[in-house]
Design an enzyme around this catalytic site. Structure first.
Site, mmCIF file in Angstrom:
data_model
loop_
_atom_site.group_PDB
_atom_site.id
_atom_site.type_symbol
_atom_site.label_atom_id
_atom_site.label_comp_id
_atom_site.label_asym_id
_atom_site.label_seq_id
_atom_site.Cartn_x
_atom_site.Cartn_y
_atom_site.Cartn_z
ATOM 1 N N LYS A 140 0.831 -1.200 0.000
ATOM 2 C CA LYS A 140 0.000 0.000 0.000
ATOM 3 C C LYS A 140 0.867 1.252 0.000
ATOM 4 O O LYS A 140 1.685 1.447 0.909
ATOM 5 C CB LYS A 140 -0.910 0.018 1.227
ATOM 6 C CG LYS A 140 -1.957 -1.078 1.244
ATOM 7 C CD LYS A 140 -2.824 -0.961 2.479
ATOM 8 C CE LYS A 140 -3.868 -2.062 2.534
ATOM 9 N NZ LYS A 140 -4.713 -1.981 3.749
ATOM 10 N N CYS A 153 -7.890 -1.318 -3.719
ATOM 11 C CA CYS A 153 -7.141 -0.343 -2.940
ATOM 12 C C CYS A 153 -7.255 1.018 -3.632
ATOM 13 O O CYS A 153 -7.103 1.110 -4.856
ATOM 14 C CB CYS A 153 -5.676 -0.760 -2.824
ATOM 15 S SG CYS A 153 -5.394 -2.112 -1.646
ATOM 16 N N CYS A 161 -18.432 7.128 -0.125
ATOM 17 C CA CYS A 161 -19.624 7.958 0.059
ATOM 18 C C CYS A 161 -20.826 7.304 -0.616
ATOM 19 O O CYS A 161 -20.829 7.126 -1.845
ATOM 20 C CB CYS A 161 -19.398 9.351 -0.522
ATOM 21 S SG CYS A 161 -20.833 10.449 -0.329
#
Length: 357
Positions: A140, A153, A161
């Site tokens: 990451k 990812c 949202c």
């Protein structure tokens, strides 16, 4: 027995399909409310209620500018794909084989450390290990988290949202901020121009008719959305000023020296430039102008981090924290607050409707 795995696979695909369909419900609700507000304002107010031609023309012109910018930013927030880590952060075939064959956790961590030496990775997991996503099989990058809803990812992930049915991150964070800003402007303009006619209908100076209900309802809806958006927009302005994401506001990023909430903060001016870019003429236009590529972010204390052997080669680079699962409970209060405001809004609507029957 042979049909067991097939049935499970079909059931899993069916559930995913249903999840994807239901995930569009919040977007459809917002779209329906906005389309109704367009009809109520343009037709019921401007065309059927306002008699002054100049006032009508000015209202229609400004309204369509606000409506256009709102629609543009909302579209970009929804349909801009989340940015994902590039191939440099994926394990090579040999590294992947070596990592999977190794059964000792300490040895696995050491393999990741060796791979990370070639990458500009500054942050660590809470345990101090290199952050690695088992599902995406990637190291990451800083500020990157895995979203279980998008199943990938996401670079500089802020949150997932439901109102845009998308992950808000590096690729569309500017669009999301502009969407909130233009939504507030849209509500403020409607409230300011509808107010006098709202009062006239309320006291009975204008005759009863279909326009009365639409204008009274429009006024209240604009106020309700403005209040809820004001808190959310103010919160994200504070995040931009501090150069934090929603996830980082709840859980400070961990560096070699330890957790530091201000690790990426470079001062107000530079923090703004990271999101909106250097060309100020484009700050309020929903085109991508954010600095960088989402894989590397300058640090507040670059000199102290340079002693980390993992970061020795960051200049030559050109191009499981589960961000969604770990954050759903943390920022769900924002979603719950908006749901509660909508419930109150519908209750008031029905009481208002019964009052004027």
């Amino acid at each position: 027995l042979r049909r067991g795995p097939f049935m499970e696979m079909a059931l899993s695909r069916g559930l995913r399909c249903c999840q994807r369909v239901f995930s569009w419900i919040p977007v459809l609700i917002i779209t329906a409310v906005v389309l109704w507000s367009y009809y109520a304002y343009v037709f019921e107010l401007c065309l059927f209620t306002i008699s002054n031609t100049l006032e009508k023309a000015v209202y229609l012109l400004v309204f369509h500018v606000c409506f256009g910018m709102f629609s543009w930013t909302y579209w970009k927030s929804i349909f801009t794909p989340p940015a994902t880590p590039c191939k440099k952060f994926q394990l090579s075939y040999s590294d992947k084989q070596r990592y999977e064959m190794e059964e000792r956790p300490d040895a696995q961590k050491q393999i990741l450390v060796e791979i990370a030496k070639k990458l500009p990775i500054f942050t660590r997991a809470q345990s101090g290990a290199i952050r690695f996503c088992d599902r995406c099989q990637v190291l990451k990058p800083d500020r990157c988290h895995h979203c279980s809803v998008c199943e990938t990812c996401v670079l500089k992930m802020d949150h997932h949202c439901p109102w845009v049915n998308n992950c808000v991150g590096f690729s569309n964070y500017k669009f999301f901020l502009l969407f909130l800003a233009y939504s507030m402007l849209y509500c403020v303009f409607i409230t300011a121009t509808v107010l006098q006619y709202f009062l006239k209908f309320w006291v009975g100076d204008l005759p009863n008719g279909p326009a009365k209900f639409h204008i009274l309802f429009l006024m209240f809806v604009a106020l309700m959305f403005f209040v809820s958006l004001m808190f959310l927009f103010s919160y994200h302005c504070w995040l931009v000023a501090k150069n934090r994401s929603t996830l980082e506001a709840f859980s400070a990023p961990v560096f070699v020296s330890g957790p530091d909430r201000n690790g990426f903060s470079l001062g107000l001016h530079k923090n703004l430039l990271q999101v909106f870019g250097e060309d100020r003429k484009l700050w309020f236009i929903p085109v991508f102008t954010s600095q960088g590529n989402g894989h590397y972010f300058p640090l507040r204390s670059q000199s102290s981090e340079s002693h980390n052997p993992l970061l020795a080669n960051e200049d030559m680079w050109d191009e499981s924290d589960d961000g969604s699962e770990g954050s759903l409970g943390k920022f769900s209060f924002l979603f719950i607050t908006q749901i509660c405001s909508r419930i109150f809004y519908f209750k008031f609507f029905f009481s208002l409707h019964n009052h004027f029957q």
